[in-house]
Every structure is written in C-alpha cells, then in structure tokens.
Design a protein around this motif. Structure first.
Motif, PDB file in Angstrom:
ATOM      1  N   ALA A 154     -16.378  12.431  56.671  1.00  0.00           N
ATOM      2  CA  ALA A 154     -16.408  13.485  57.699  1.00  0.00           C
ATOM      3  C   ALA A 154     -15.111  13.473  58.517  1.00  0.00           C
ATOM      4  O   ALA A 154     -14.550  14.531  58.813  1.00  0.00           O
ATOM      5  CB  ALA A 154     -17.618  13.305  58.605  1.00  0.00           C
ATOM      6  N   LEU A 198     -20.206  20.180  54.978  1.00  0.00           N
ATOM      7  CA  LEU A 198     -19.373  20.707  56.051  1.00  0.00           C
ATOM      8  C   LEU A 198     -20.069  21.900  56.688  1.00  0.00           C
ATOM      9  O   LEU A 198     -20.681  22.716  55.996  1.00  0.00           O
ATOM     10  CB  LEU A 198     -18.007  21.127  55.513  1.00  0.00           C
ATOM     11  N   SER A 215     -20.018  18.138  60.428  1.00  0.00           N
ATOM     12  CA  SER A 215     -20.612  17.770  59.150  1.00  0.00           C
ATOM     13  C   SER A 215     -22.087  17.500  59.406  1.00  0.00           C
ATOM     14  O   SER A 215     -22.479  17.131  60.513  1.00  0.00           O
ATOM     15  CB  SER A 215     -19.958  16.515  58.582  1.00  0.00           C
TER      16      SER A 215
END
Length: 178
Positions: A127, A75, A99
């Motif tokens: 994601a 992240l 991401s």
C-alpha cells in the motif's frame, strides 16, 4: 523449519485460495458469533476468487505450492465510498488515495504462528509502495481477537455499522508517504 514463500496469487491458485478462504471464514464466522448465511465470503465462487486475483493484489503465503495464508489489497481512488456517517467522513475526507484489505485468511492449523503478521506487513508495504496514505478494512467488532490484532498493527476503529446484519467495524491506518 517451515519453508514459506510469499507471492502474488495467480489464476491457477484460485481453487486452493477459495478453499483456504472458506475454511478460515467459517472459523471467523464462529469466533465472531455471526449467523450462518451472513458472510458473502462463504458463498463466494472460484470464479469470483479468480476475478479478485486478476484485478487486485492478492498475496499468498505458500508451503510448497499450497496457500496457507492470503490477503487482498485493492486500491481505492475514492475512499469516501466507505463513508456512512459524519464520523467516517472526518477520517476519509483527509485521504487522497487509500487501499482496502479484504479476504484476510490463515489456515486454521497455522493461526497464531505469525503468518497473519507477515501477510499484514506485506500488504502495508505494498500500500505504501502504491502511494496510499490510508488503509481501510472491515471486521466484526464482536471478534475481539481480530480487533486486537488490527489495533496492534496500528489500525484504529473509526466507526461501525450493521448493513450486513452484524456489527462491522471500519478500521483505518494512516500511512506516512516516503
């Protein structure tokens, strides 16, 4: 039929994941025409692989207990950290949460069998689940097969740079949040 299992890697998987990454990245280096010593992934220690597994989402496809494919999704709270030009700023400034994909590798003997597609699909789903509106990754622009693979999965080359001694493209994929 091969029995594949997708799961997050654990600390105990690090040595095997490290071996897989070294094998695949050596092939990537050759396919990209990158000189020896230019890819940090080829000198990465088991300890740094362990650290990445513990701090990020490191997904692996396993045959029995052996990883045959891996992808790491991190992240990125501030996508602008990847900004290096006006061109990238235009794309990255629109992202609230991104991401980043790294250490994407498939065992040499299993390349072009769909394992990479499965890993990429799993990373995109993760994601989306984590609330990212953009996925980023780098690859050598000289590696036509990888560039085509990413483009076929909805990634767009937004810019390139040479900070690592070879031309690396920054690819991005916009996600539609549900």
């Amino acid at each position: 039929m091969i029995d594949l299992k997708l799961r997050r890697a654990t600390r105990s998987d690090a040595p095997a994941v490290s071996d897989l990454i070294h094998e695949a990245m050596e092939s990537y280096r050759r396919d990209s025409g990158i000189s020896k010593g230019m890819l940090e992934s080829l000198s990465e220690s088991v300890e740094s692989v362990t650290d990445r597994i513990e701090k990020n989402n490191c997904l692996c496809l396993y045959i029995d207990d052996r990883p045959v494919g891996t992808i790491t999704l991190s992240l990125v709270d501030n996508p602008m950290k990847y900004n290096f030009s006006d061109k990238t700023e235009k794309v990255l400034s629109k992202a609230e949460r991104a991401s980043y994909i790294s250490r994407f590798a498939v065992a040499d003997l299993l390349r072009k069998t769909g394992l990479g597609v499965q890993l990429m699909d799993a990373a995109v789903t993760l994601a989306e689940y984590d609330g990212s509106d953009l996925i980023l990754l780098h690859t050598a622009v000289t590696n036509k097969n990888m560039c085509e693979f990413y483009k076929n999965r909805g990634f767009e080359l937004i810019d390139s740079e040479r900070s690592r001694g070879y031309e690396r493209g920054l690819f991005a994929k916009r996600l539609t949040l549900r």
